[in-house]
Design a protein around this motif. Structure first.
Motif, PDB file in Angstrom:
ATOM      1  N   PRO A  72       0.829  -1.208   0.000  1.00 47.46           N
ATOM      2  CA  PRO A  72       0.000   0.000   0.000  1.00 47.46           C
ATOM      3  C   PRO A  72       0.864   1.260   0.000  1.00 47.46           C
ATOM      4  O   PRO A  72       1.754   1.407   0.836  1.00 47.46           O
ATOM      5  CB  PRO A  72      -0.803  -0.133   1.302  1.00 47.46           C
ATOM      6  CG  PRO A  72      -0.828  -1.610   1.583  1.00 47.46           C
ATOM      7  CD  PRO A  72       0.492  -2.118   1.105  1.00 47.46           C
ATOM      8  N   THR A  73       0.612   2.135  -0.966  1.00 44.81           N
ATOM      9  CA  THR A  73       1.406   3.350  -1.124  1.00 44.81           C
ATOM     10  C   THR A  73       0.474   4.553  -1.141  1.00 44.81           C
ATOM     11  O   THR A  73      -0.518   4.560  -1.879  1.00 44.81           O
ATOM     12  CB  THR A  73       2.228   3.300  -2.426  1.00 44.81           C
ATOM     13  OG1 THR A  73       3.056   2.127  -2.413  1.00 44.81           O
ATOM     14  CG2 THR A  73       3.111   4.521  -2.569  1.00 44.81           C
TER      15      THR A  73
ATOM     16  N   LEU B 212       4.230  -0.059   4.640  1.00 44.16           N
ATOM     17  CA  LEU B 212       3.481   1.032   4.031  1.00 44.16           C
ATOM     18  C   LEU B 212       4.465   2.041   3.458  1.00 44.16           C
ATOM     19  O   LEU B 212       5.527   2.275   4.023  1.00 44.16           O
ATOM     20  CB  LEU B 212       2.572   1.725   5.062  1.00 44.16           C
ATOM     21  CG  LEU B 212       1.532   0.850   5.765  1.00 44.16           C
ATOM     22  CD1 LEU B 212       0.694   1.685   6.722  1.00 44.16           C
ATOM     23  CD2 LEU B 212       0.643   0.136   4.765  1.00 44.16           C
ATOM     24  N   ARG B 213       4.110   2.614   2.326  1.00 46.23           N
ATOM     25  CA  ARG B 213       4.955   3.597   1.666  1.00 46.23           C
ATOM     26  C   ARG B 213       4.223   4.940   1.580  1.00 46.23           C
ATOM     27  O   ARG B 213       3.012   4.976   1.345  1.00 46.23           O
ATOM     28  CB  ARG B 213       5.331   3.126   0.257  1.00 46.23           C
ATOM     29  CG  ARG B 213       6.150   1.844   0.236  1.00 46.23           C
ATOM     30  CD  ARG B 213       7.569   2.109   0.699  1.00 46.23           C
ATOM     31  NE  ARG B 213       8.399   0.921   0.610  1.00 46.23           N
ATOM     32  CZ  ARG B 213       8.649   0.113   1.636  1.00 46.23           C
ATOM     33  NH1 ARG B 213       8.107   0.379   2.832  1.00 46.23           N
ATOM     34  NH2 ARG B 213       9.426  -0.946   1.486  1.00 46.23           N
ATOM     35  N   PHE B 214       4.984   6.016   1.753  1.00 46.39           N
ATOM     36  CA  PHE B 214       4.411   7.356   1.690  1.00 46.39           C
ATOM     37  C   PHE B 214       5.229   8.220   0.734  1.00 46.39           C
ATOM     38  O   PHE B 214       6.461   8.231   0.797  1.00 46.39           O
ATOM     39  CB  PHE B 214       4.379   8.010   3.082  1.00 46.39           C
ATOM     40  CG  PHE B 214       3.496   7.288   4.059  1.00 46.39           C
ATOM     41  CD1 PHE B 214       2.145   7.605   4.148  1.00 46.39           C
ATOM     42  CD2 PHE B 214       4.007   6.295   4.880  1.00 46.39           C
ATOM     43  CE1 PHE B 214       1.330   6.939   5.047  1.00 46.39           C
ATOM     44  CE2 PHE B 214       3.197   5.620   5.776  1.00 46.39           C
ATOM     45  CZ  PHE B 214       1.852   5.936   5.858  1.00 46.39           C
ATOM     46  N   LYS B 215       4.522   8.930  -0.146  1.00 48.76           N
ATOM     47  CA  LYS B 215       5.163   9.867  -1.071  1.00 48.76           C
ATOM     48  C   LYS B 215       4.588  11.253  -0.815  1.00 48.76           C
ATOM     49  O   LYS B 215       3.378  11.440  -0.872  1.00 48.76           O
ATOM     50  CB  LYS B 215       4.904   9.458  -2.529  1.00 48.76           C
ATOM     51  CG  LYS B 215       5.492   8.103  -2.900  1.00 48.76           C
ATOM     52  CD  LYS B 215       5.219   7.783  -4.356  1.00 48.76           C
ATOM     53  CE  LYS B 215       5.835   6.450  -4.748  1.00 48.76           C
ATOM     54  NZ  LYS B 215       5.584   6.123  -6.176  1.00 48.76           N
ATOM     55  N   GLN B 216       5.472  12.186  -0.518  1.00 47.75           N
ATOM     56  CA  GLN B 216       5.019  13.537  -0.242  1.00 47.75           C
ATOM     57  C   GLN B 216       5.008  14.384  -1.514  1.00 47.75           C
ATOM     58  O   GLN B 216       5.952  14.334  -2.297  1.00 47.75           O
ATOM     59  CB  GLN B 216       5.914  14.202   0.805  1.00 47.75           C
ATOM     60  CG  GLN B 216       5.875  13.523   2.170  1.00 47.75           C
ATOM     61  CD  GLN B 216       6.566  14.342   3.235  1.00 47.75           C
ATOM     62  OE1 GLN B 216       6.402  15.574   3.304  1.00 47.75           O
ATOM     63  NE2 GLN B 216       7.347  13.688   4.076  1.00 47.75           N
ATOM     64  N   ARG B 217       3.941  15.124  -1.702  1.00 53.75           N
ATOM     65  CA  ARG B 217       3.825  16.066  -2.808  1.00 53.75           C
ATOM     66  C   ARG B 217       3.587  17.447  -2.215  1.00 53.75           C
ATOM     67  O   ARG B 217       2.547  17.694  -1.578  1.00 53.75           O
ATOM     68  CB  ARG B 217       2.671  15.674  -3.738  1.00 53.75           C
ATOM     69  CG  ARG B 217       2.848  14.301  -4.367  1.00 53.75           C
ATOM     70  CD  ARG B 217       3.972  14.316  -5.385  1.00 53.75           C
ATOM     71  NE  ARG B 217       4.177  13.007  -5.969  1.00 53.75           N
ATOM     72  CZ  ARG B 217       5.081  12.145  -5.569  1.00 53.75           C
ATOM     73  NH1 ARG B 217       5.865  12.434  -4.532  1.00 53.75           N
ATOM     74  NH2 ARG B 217       5.219  10.975  -6.173  1.00 53.75           N
TER      75      ARG B 217
END
Length: 500
Positions: free
Chosen positions: A457-458, A490-495
């Motif tokens: 899950p990302t 779990l993966r998190f990408k910041q925008r």
């Protein structure tokens, strides 16, 4: 004609509306294009607040729908590998210079010849005496071997075969992958005599090319296509099955566990550490679920010091992680948790795989050891408490039946998708209860979030400013408390919203 007619329509798919935001993705891949699109969406607060689940379901990014064979280009530094790659793919994509060591990583390109598609992997120069950064370059080249269906060994015909070439040939033979010997820098017929000595390498007739001038390039492509497999050869997987890699230190009981799961002596079991060399696949049906269990060689702490087949076996094991859905990390419960155990868990975590920890030889553990093991888990696995644990005995079969249900649960969590409305409701409550600390007199805030991928899950977090790592970890704990994510990273990408 059809395009011309479409352009004349009042509402044409080939013409942008007056209020459209034009995004140029001509130089981007699919993932970057979606990232840019979501960034533009996040800056439109009215639109973002009205997004519903059916408007934001992006799904997994699948860049290739078909299996493509892999061709690895290998050789010493400055023998012309990147130039040959450019010649094969028909464009200048790989950086080339006369200076050795320009290529420092393995880079993949898609190629096509006579209707046959395949992947070409450009690697850095292999040097047996490399140190520091260039040692890592050599390791990347060796890892490329484990993923290849065909290897092209490039040798500078004007120099001939060196000691490093002979050592690389030995490693290629151990891999048992088809090899084509390429004699490069044969720019004219008068240079062909320089390549005659390469017959002595025992790899058959060297194929003479000039990557720089394109001499014999078409014939080489014919030869490559002729030697490509028509289906996966190295890692055949049963369609519809879930791949599970069994990892652990040498002699921890991986092969015994595989044999018990399959109900047969599929893997060689011995008290001697390092018995398993090649990854072993076994298709098993448990209940209504199909599984492919992969027994692997043990991963050592300093595997670079291994020699011969053991060293190469560890490289192949790392490749197995990439094709697994879930990794079973088998740990000897009678021994203290080691750096190797933690390293294996971290490898699987960094690869984004579902993880199950099995403490083996539990029938040999006394009460004192159980207490000390609990302390070791609290000390060493503090950041990975989300990984389920099962205490088993691979030889007697104790609690082995618990593994299959645990794997099904982990797989379901690994593929879980959270509706955007539920996710943003939780995010809103989280931000209100836990405001981000002030940084430089300003406060970061999560404006919008969406799940952009599964397995693992990302989540994309659209924020006003960069979020602290500790704050993101705090958010991860809240997500795990509210949604079922046991066994999956779990993966998190910041925008970050552009300042105006």
């Amino acid at each position: 004609d059809r395009d011309a007619r479409d352009e004349q329509r009042s509402l044409s798919p080939l013409k942008a509306t007056k209020d459209a935001i034009v995004i140029d993705t001509s130089t981007m891949n699919l993932a970057d294009s979606i990232d840019l699109l979501m960034s533009e969406i996040s800056q439109s607060s009215d639109f973002a607040s009205e997004l519903e689940d059916d408007q934001v379901e992006i799904g997994n990014l699948q860049f290739l729908d078909e299996w493509l064979p892999v061709v690895a280009i290998l050789g010493r530094p400055n023998v012309g590998k990147s130039t040959l790659v450019n010649r094969i793919i028909g464009q200048r994509s790989a950086v080339t210079e006369d200076t050795p060591g320009v290529t420092r990583d393995r880079v993949s390109y898609q190629a096509e010849w006579n209707g046959r598609n395949f992947i070409v992997v450009d690697t850095g120069g292999w040097d047996s005496k490399a140190t520091g950064l260039y040692e890592q370059v050599a390791r990347q080249a060796e890892f490329a071997i484990t993923q290849a269906d065909l290897c092209l060994l490039v040798i500078d015909a004007s120099v001939g075969a060196t000691d490093d070439d002979l050592l690389l040939i030995r490693k290629l033979r151990e891999s048992k992958i088809p090899i084509l010997l390429i004699a490069n820098k044969v720019d004219s017929p008068k240079d062909e005599s320089d390549a005659s000595s390469l017959w002595n390498l025992g790899l058959g007739e060297p194929f003479l090319v000039s990557a720089l001038h394109g001499r014999n390039a078409g014939d080489l492509l014919d030869l490559i296509v002729k030697n490509l497999p028509t289906e996966p050869q190295r890692f055949k997987t049963h369609l519809g099955s879930n791949a599970v890699a069994i990892l652990g230190r040498p002699n921890v009981g991986k092969s015994s566990l595989l044999n018990h799961l399959t109900g047969q002596s599929r893997a060689v079991v011995s008290d001697i550490a390092g018995t398993t060399v090649d990854p072993i696949d076994e298709h098993v049906r448990i209940g209504d679920t199909d599984w492919v269990f992969i027994d692997t060689a043990g991963i050592r702490k300093k595997f670079k010091q291994d020699s011969g087949h053991e060293y190469y076996a560890v490289l192949r094991t790392q490749g197995v992680i990439d094709r697994a859905d879930v990794v079973i990390v088998l740990i000897d419960a009678t021994e203290e948790l080691s750096d190797q155990d933690r390293r294996i868990i971290n490898l699987a975590d960094e690869a984004g795989k579902g993880i199950l920890i099995c403490f083996n030889k539990w029938d040999l553990v006394d009460e004192d050891r159980r207490i000390s093991l609990d302390r070791e888990i609290d000390r060493d696995l503090q950041q990975q408490r989300w990984i389920p644990r099962i205490n088993i005995s691979a030889t007697s079969g104790r609690s082995v039946l618990k593994i299959a249900p645990a794997l099904e649960m982990i797989l379901a969590n690994w593929r879980r998708r959270i509706p955007t409305s539920e996710l943003n409701k939780l995010i809103k409550e989280f931000v209100m209860e836990n405001p981000h600390p002030l940084r430089g007199g300003r406060q970061a805030k999560i404006l919008f979030a969406t799940q952009v991928a599964t397995s693992p899950p990302t989540f994309a977090l659209f924020a006003s400013r960069q979020l602290d790592d500790g704050y993101v970890r705090f958010l991860e704990r809240r997500l795990r408390e509210n949604f079922e994510f046991a066994g999956t990273p779990l993966r998190f990408k910041q925008r970050i919203r552009n300042e105006k």
